[in-house]
Scaffold this active site. Sequence first.
Site, PDB file in Angstrom:
ATOM      1  N   ASP A  67       0.806  -1.223   0.000  1.00 21.33           N
ATOM      2  CA  ASP A  67       0.000   0.000   0.000  1.00 21.33           C
ATOM      3  C   ASP A  67       0.838   1.272   0.000  1.00 21.33           C
ATOM      4  OD1 ASP A  67       0.944  -0.508   2.559  1.00 21.33           O
ATOM      5  OD2 ASP A  67      -1.008  -0.958   3.397  1.00 21.33           O
ATOM      6  N   ASN A 134      -7.474  -2.850  14.102  1.00 25.52           N
ATOM      7  CA  ASN A 134      -8.886  -3.042  13.750  1.00 25.52           C
ATOM      8  C   ASN A 134      -9.081  -4.204  12.776  1.00 25.52           C
ATOM      9  OD1 ASN A 134      -7.974  -2.059  11.324  1.00 25.52           O
ATOM     10  ND2 ASN A 134      -9.239  -0.210  11.308  1.00 25.52           N
ATOM     11  N   HIS A 136      -7.325  -4.726   9.936  1.00 30.41           N
ATOM     12  CA  HIS A 136      -7.034  -4.482   8.516  1.00 30.41           C
ATOM     13  C   HIS A 136      -5.749  -5.183   8.075  1.00 30.41           C
ATOM     14  CE1 HIS A 136      -4.682  -0.537   9.528  1.00 30.41           C
ATOM     15  NE2 HIS A 136      -3.806  -1.398   9.077  1.00 30.41           N
ATOM     16  N   GLU A 141      -9.625  -1.758   5.003  1.00 30.09           N
ATOM     17  CA  GLU A 141     -10.204  -1.383   6.294  1.00 30.09           C
ATOM     18  C   GLU A 141     -11.543  -2.101   6.522  1.00 30.09           C
ATOM     19  OE1 GLU A 141      -8.443   0.208   8.412  1.00 30.09           O
ATOM     20  OE2 GLU A 141      -8.318   2.348   7.981  1.00 30.09           O
TER      21      GLU A 141
HETATM   22  C1  GLP Z   1      -0.336  -0.038   8.472  1.00 30.97           C
HETATM   23  C2  GLP Z   1      -0.110  -0.739   7.136  1.00 30.97           C
HETATM   24  C3  GLP Z   1      -0.349  -2.212   7.233  1.00 30.97           C
HETATM   25  C4  GLP Z   1       0.364  -2.746   8.462  1.00 30.97           C
HETATM   26  C5  GLP Z   1      -0.279  -2.206   9.685  1.00 30.97           C
HETATM   27  C6  GLP Z   1       0.364  -2.672  10.997  1.00 30.97           C
HETATM   28  O1  GLP Z   1      -1.567   0.589   8.553  1.00 30.97           O
HETATM   29  N1  GLP Z   1      -0.879  -0.211   6.091  1.00 30.97           N
HETATM   30  O2  GLP Z   1       0.097  -2.841   6.043  1.00 30.97           O
HETATM   31  O3  GLP Z   1       0.292  -4.140   8.469  1.00 30.97           O
HETATM   32  O4  GLP Z   1      -0.241  -0.803   9.634  1.00 30.97           O
HETATM   33  O5  GLP Z   1       1.333  -1.762  11.433  1.00 30.97           O
HETATM   34  P1  GLP Z   1       2.167  -1.859  12.750  1.00 30.97           P
HETATM   35  O6  GLP Z   1       3.123  -2.951  12.552  1.00 30.97           O
HETATM   36  O7  GLP Z   1       2.849  -0.506  12.873  1.00 30.97           O
HETATM   37  O8  GLP Z   1       1.225  -2.098  13.859  1.00 30.97           O
END
Ligand code: GLP
Length: 243
Positions: A67, A134, A136, A141
Amino acid sequence: MKVRVFPSPSKASRALARDITRAVSRNPRLVLGLPTGRTSIALYRELIALSRSQKIDFSRASTFNLDEFVGLSADDSQSYHAFMQRHLFDHVNFSPKRTHLLNGAAEAAECRRYERAIARAGGIDLMVLGLGRNGHIGFNEPDRSLVTRTHRTHLKPSTRRANAFLFDHRIGAVPHEALSMGMGTILQARRIVLLVTGRSKARAVARVLNGRLTTRVPASFLQLHRDVEVWLDGDAAALISSN
Ligand code: GLP
Protein backbone atom coordinates in the site's frame (compact mmCIF):
# COMPACT_ATOMS: atom_id res chain seq x y z
CA MET A 1 -4.57 -21.56 9.65
CA LYS A 2 -1.28 -22.69 11.12
CA VAL A 3 -0.31 -20.71 14.22
CA ARG A 4 3.22 -20.37 15.59
CA VAL A 5 3.88 -18.60 18.87
CA PHE A 6 7.41 -17.32 19.56
CA PRO A 7 8.86 -16.31 22.95
CA SER A 8 9.50 -12.69 21.87
CA PRO A 9 8.87 -10.27 18.98
CA SER A 10 12.53 -10.41 17.98
CA LYS A 11 12.51 -14.24 17.84
CA ALA A 12 9.43 -14.10 15.59
CA SER A 13 11.05 -11.53 13.29
CA ARG A 14 14.30 -13.47 13.15
CA ALA A 15 12.51 -16.70 12.28
CA LEU A 16 10.58 -15.00 9.49
CA ALA A 17 13.74 -13.33 8.14
CA ARG A 18 15.34 -16.79 8.09
CA ASP A 19 12.31 -18.23 6.31
CA ILE A 20 12.46 -15.48 3.65
CA THR A 21 16.20 -15.93 3.04
CA ARG A 22 15.70 -19.69 2.73
CA ALA A 23 12.89 -19.14 0.23
CA VAL A 24 15.09 -16.79 -1.83
CA SER A 25 18.01 -19.26 -1.73
CA ARG A 26 15.71 -21.99 -3.02
CA ASN A 27 14.09 -19.75 -5.63
CA PRO A 28 16.21 -16.69 -6.49
CA ARG A 29 13.31 -15.31 -8.55
CA LEU A 30 10.91 -15.36 -5.60
CA VAL A 31 8.13 -12.76 -5.75
CA LEU A 32 7.52 -11.24 -2.32
CA GLY A 33 4.61 -9.16 -1.06
CA LEU A 34 5.78 -6.77 1.66
CA PRO A 35 4.17 -4.71 4.43
CA THR A 36 5.16 -1.50 6.17
CA GLY A 37 4.51 -0.52 9.79
CA ARG A 38 6.44 -0.84 13.03
CA THR A 39 6.29 -4.66 13.10
CA SER A 40 8.01 -4.83 9.74
CA ILE A 41 10.90 -2.61 10.89
CA ALA A 42 12.11 -5.39 13.20
CA LEU A 43 11.68 -7.96 10.41
CA TYR A 44 13.66 -5.87 7.92
CA ARG A 45 16.43 -5.29 10.47
CA GLU A 46 16.81 -9.07 10.82
CA LEU A 47 16.63 -9.57 7.07
CA ILE A 48 19.42 -7.03 6.50
CA ALA A 49 21.62 -8.74 9.12
CA LEU A 50 21.02 -12.19 7.61
CA SER A 51 21.54 -11.07 4.03
CA ARG A 52 24.93 -9.69 5.10
CA SER A 53 26.09 -12.61 7.19
CA GLN A 54 24.92 -15.27 4.72
CA LYS A 55 25.63 -13.22 1.59
CA ILE A 56 22.19 -13.91 0.17
CA ASP A 57 21.66 -12.57 -3.34
CA PHE A 58 18.29 -10.78 -3.63
CA SER A 59 19.02 -9.25 -7.03
CA ARG A 60 16.69 -11.51 -9.00
CA ALA A 61 13.84 -11.52 -6.46
CA SER A 62 10.88 -9.17 -6.94
CA THR A 63 8.89 -7.29 -4.33
CA PHE A 64 5.43 -5.72 -4.34
CA ASN A 65 4.45 -3.49 -1.45
CA LEU A 66 0.91 -3.64 -0.16
CA ASP A 67 0.00 0.00 0.00
CA GLU A 68 0.83 3.71 -0.18
CA PHE A 69 -0.72 7.01 0.94
CA VAL A 70 -2.60 8.99 -1.69
CA GLY A 71 -0.81 12.21 -2.59
CA LEU A 72 2.68 11.08 -1.56
CA SER A 73 5.24 10.36 -4.27
CA ALA A 74 8.29 8.13 -4.00
CA ASP A 75 10.59 10.98 -2.97
CA ASP A 76 8.32 12.20 -0.18
CA SER A 77 10.13 11.26 3.04
CA GLN A 78 6.85 10.28 4.73
CA SER A 79 5.75 7.90 1.99
CA TYR A 80 5.81 4.13 2.42
CA HIS A 81 8.15 4.21 -0.56
CA ALA A 82 10.70 6.17 1.48
CA PHE A 83 10.01 3.88 4.47
CA MET A 84 10.97 0.85 2.37
CA GLN A 85 14.12 2.54 1.08
CA ARG A 86 15.17 3.49 4.61
CA HIS A 87 14.37 0.22 6.33
CA LEU A 88 15.18 -2.36 3.62
CA PHE A 89 16.03 -1.45 0.04
CA ASP A 90 19.02 0.82 0.88
CA HIS A 91 20.65 -2.11 2.68
CA VAL A 92 19.90 -5.26 0.68
CA ASN A 93 20.74 -5.87 -2.98
CA PHE A 94 17.19 -5.98 -4.35
CA SER A 95 17.21 -4.69 -7.92
CA PRO A 96 15.39 -1.32 -8.17
CA LYS A 97 13.71 -2.51 -11.34
CA ARG A 98 12.18 -5.43 -9.46
CA THR A 99 10.99 -3.53 -6.37
CA HIS A 100 7.44 -2.38 -7.01
CA LEU A 101 5.42 0.14 -5.03
CA LEU A 102 2.23 1.99 -5.70
CA ASN A 103 2.75 5.62 -6.62
CA GLY A 104 0.47 7.62 -4.32
CA ALA A 105 0.79 10.70 -6.54
CA ALA A 106 -0.31 8.93 -9.73
CA GLU A 107 -3.58 9.03 -11.66
CA ALA A 108 -6.41 6.51 -11.28
CA ALA A 109 -4.82 4.08 -13.76
CA GLU A 110 -2.09 3.36 -11.19
CA CYS A 111 -4.10 0.60 -9.50
CA ARG A 112 -4.67 -1.23 -12.80
CA ARG A 113 -0.98 -0.83 -13.68
CA TYR A 114 -0.06 -2.45 -10.36
CA GLU A 115 -2.36 -5.43 -10.90
CA ARG A 116 -0.85 -5.94 -14.36
CA ALA A 117 2.70 -5.78 -12.94
CA ILE A 118 1.86 -8.43 -10.33
CA ALA A 119 0.37 -10.66 -13.04
CA ARG A 120 3.42 -10.14 -15.27
CA ALA A 121 5.70 -11.19 -12.41
CA GLY A 122 3.74 -14.47 -12.23
CA GLY A 123 1.82 -13.61 -9.05
CA ILE A 124 3.09 -13.35 -5.49
CA ASP A 125 4.88 -16.40 -4.04
CA LEU A 126 5.18 -15.26 -0.43
CA MET A 127 3.02 -12.50 0.98
CA VAL A 128 4.16 -11.11 4.31
CA LEU A 129 1.42 -9.24 6.14
CA GLY A 130 1.10 -7.14 9.27
CA LEU A 131 -2.20 -6.64 11.08
CA GLY A 132 -3.94 -3.39 12.01
CA ARG A 133 -5.51 -3.22 15.47
CA ASN A 134 -8.89 -3.04 13.75
CA GLY A 135 -8.17 -6.19 11.73
CA HIS A 136 -7.03 -4.48 8.52
CA ILE A 137 -4.44 -5.94 6.17
CA GLY A 138 -2.69 -3.65 3.73
CA PHE A 139 -5.18 -0.79 3.83
CA ASN A 140 -8.25 -3.01 3.49
CA GLU A 141 -10.20 -1.38 6.29
CA PRO A 142 -13.25 -2.85 8.09
CA ASP A 143 -16.36 -1.94 6.10
CA ARG A 144 -19.74 -3.21 4.85
CA SER A 145 -17.94 -4.67 1.84
CA LEU A 146 -14.35 -5.24 0.76
CA VAL A 147 -12.68 -4.57 -2.58
CA THR A 148 -11.15 -7.39 -4.62
CA ARG A 149 -8.39 -5.61 -6.54
CA THR A 150 -5.90 -2.81 -5.94
CA HIS A 151 -7.93 0.34 -5.22
CA ARG A 152 -8.13 3.74 -3.60
CA THR A 153 -9.62 3.74 -0.11
CA HIS A 154 -10.48 5.93 2.91
CA LEU A 155 -8.52 5.40 6.11
CA LYS A 156 -10.23 5.06 9.49
CA PRO A 157 -9.27 7.61 12.17
CA SER A 158 -7.65 4.80 14.24
CA THR A 159 -5.51 3.77 11.27
CA ARG A 160 -4.45 7.38 10.67
CA ARG A 161 -3.53 7.59 14.38
CA ALA A 162 -1.49 4.36 14.14
CA ASN A 163 0.43 5.80 11.18
CA ALA A 164 1.06 9.22 12.75
CA PHE A 165 4.54 8.09 13.84
CA LEU A 166 5.60 8.52 10.20
CA PHE A 167 4.38 12.14 10.25
CA ASP A 168 6.17 13.46 13.37
CA HIS A 169 3.18 12.24 15.40
CA ARG A 170 0.92 14.86 13.77
CA ILE A 171 -2.28 12.99 13.03
CA GLY A 172 -3.57 15.93 10.98
CA ALA A 173 -0.70 15.37 8.52
CA VAL A 174 -1.63 11.73 7.81
CA PRO A 175 -3.45 11.47 4.46
CA HIS A 176 -7.12 10.49 4.60
CA GLU A 177 -6.81 8.15 1.63
CA ALA A 178 -4.50 5.41 0.45
CA LEU A 179 -3.97 2.92 -2.37
CA SER A 180 -3.98 -0.72 -1.36
CA MET A 181 -3.82 -4.17 -2.86
CA GLY A 182 -7.29 -5.67 -2.67
CA MET A 183 -8.38 -8.73 -0.71
CA GLY A 184 -8.40 -10.86 -3.86
CA THR A 185 -4.88 -9.72 -4.78
CA ILE A 186 -3.69 -10.71 -1.32
CA LEU A 187 -5.55 -14.03 -1.25
CA GLN A 188 -4.10 -15.05 -4.62
CA ALA A 189 -0.59 -15.20 -3.14
CA ARG A 190 0.66 -18.77 -3.05
CA ARG A 191 1.74 -18.57 0.58
CA ILE A 192 0.89 -16.00 3.26
CA VAL A 193 2.57 -15.26 6.60
CA LEU A 194 0.81 -12.86 8.95
CA LEU A 195 3.31 -11.50 11.49
CA VAL A 196 1.77 -9.93 14.60
CA THR A 197 3.41 -8.92 17.87
CA GLY A 198 2.33 -7.04 20.98
CA ARG A 199 -0.59 -7.01 23.42
CA SER A 200 -2.37 -4.22 21.54
CA LYS A 201 -3.07 -6.67 18.69
CA ALA A 202 -4.27 -9.60 20.85
CA ARG A 203 -7.97 -8.87 20.38
CA ALA A 204 -7.63 -8.48 16.63
CA VAL A 205 -5.63 -11.73 16.43
CA ALA A 206 -8.34 -13.62 18.34
CA ARG A 207 -11.01 -12.26 15.99
CA VAL A 208 -8.96 -13.30 12.94
CA LEU A 209 -8.30 -16.83 14.23
CA ASN A 210 -11.39 -17.67 16.25
CA GLY A 211 -14.02 -15.33 14.89
CA ARG A 212 -16.46 -15.42 11.98
CA LEU A 213 -15.58 -14.47 8.47
CA THR A 214 -16.62 -10.84 8.33
CA THR A 215 -15.82 -7.73 6.32
CA ARG A 216 -15.66 -5.99 9.75
CA VAL A 217 -12.38 -7.89 10.30
CA PRO A 218 -10.78 -7.99 6.84
CA ALA A 219 -7.99 -10.35 7.95
CA SER A 220 -10.64 -12.96 8.89
CA PHE A 221 -10.81 -13.70 5.13
CA LEU A 222 -7.36 -15.27 5.46
CA GLN A 223 -9.26 -18.26 6.89
CA LEU A 224 -10.19 -19.07 3.27
CA HIS A 225 -6.59 -19.44 2.10
CA ARG A 226 -5.03 -22.90 2.01
CA ASP A 227 -1.47 -21.86 2.97
CA VAL A 228 -1.58 -19.21 5.69
CA GLU A 229 0.63 -19.11 8.75
CA VAL A 230 0.06 -16.72 11.63
CA TRP A 231 3.29 -15.96 13.48
CA LEU A 232 2.84 -14.37 16.90
CA ASP A 233 4.67 -13.48 20.06
CA GLY A 234 3.12 -14.51 23.41
CA ASP A 235 1.45 -11.10 23.88
CA ALA A 236 -0.29 -11.13 20.51
CA ALA A 237 -1.39 -14.73 21.17
CA ALA A 238 -2.79 -13.92 24.63
CA LEU A 239 -6.49 -14.13 23.72
CA ILE A 240 -6.63 -16.95 21.18
CA SER A 241 -8.49 -20.13 22.04
CA SER A 242 -7.27 -23.50 20.82
CA ASN A 243 -10.52 -24.81 19.22
C1 GLP B 1 -0.34 -0.04 8.47
C2 GLP B 1 -0.11 -0.74 7.14
C3 GLP B 1 -0.35 -2.21 7.23
C4 GLP B 1 0.36 -2.75 8.46
C5 GLP B 1 -0.28 -2.21 9.68
C6 GLP B 1 0.36 -2.67 11.00
O1 GLP B 1 -1.57 0.59 8.55
N1 GLP B 1 -0.88 -0.21 6.09
O2 GLP B 1 0.10 -2.84 6.04
O3 GLP B 1 0.29 -4.14 8.47
O4 GLP B 1 -0.24 -0.80 9.63
O5 GLP B 1 1.33 -1.76 11.43
P1 GLP B 1 2.17 -1.86 12.75
O6 GLP B 1 3.12 -2.95 12.55
O7 GLP B 1 2.85 -0.51 12.87
O8 GLP B 1 1.22 -2.10 13.86
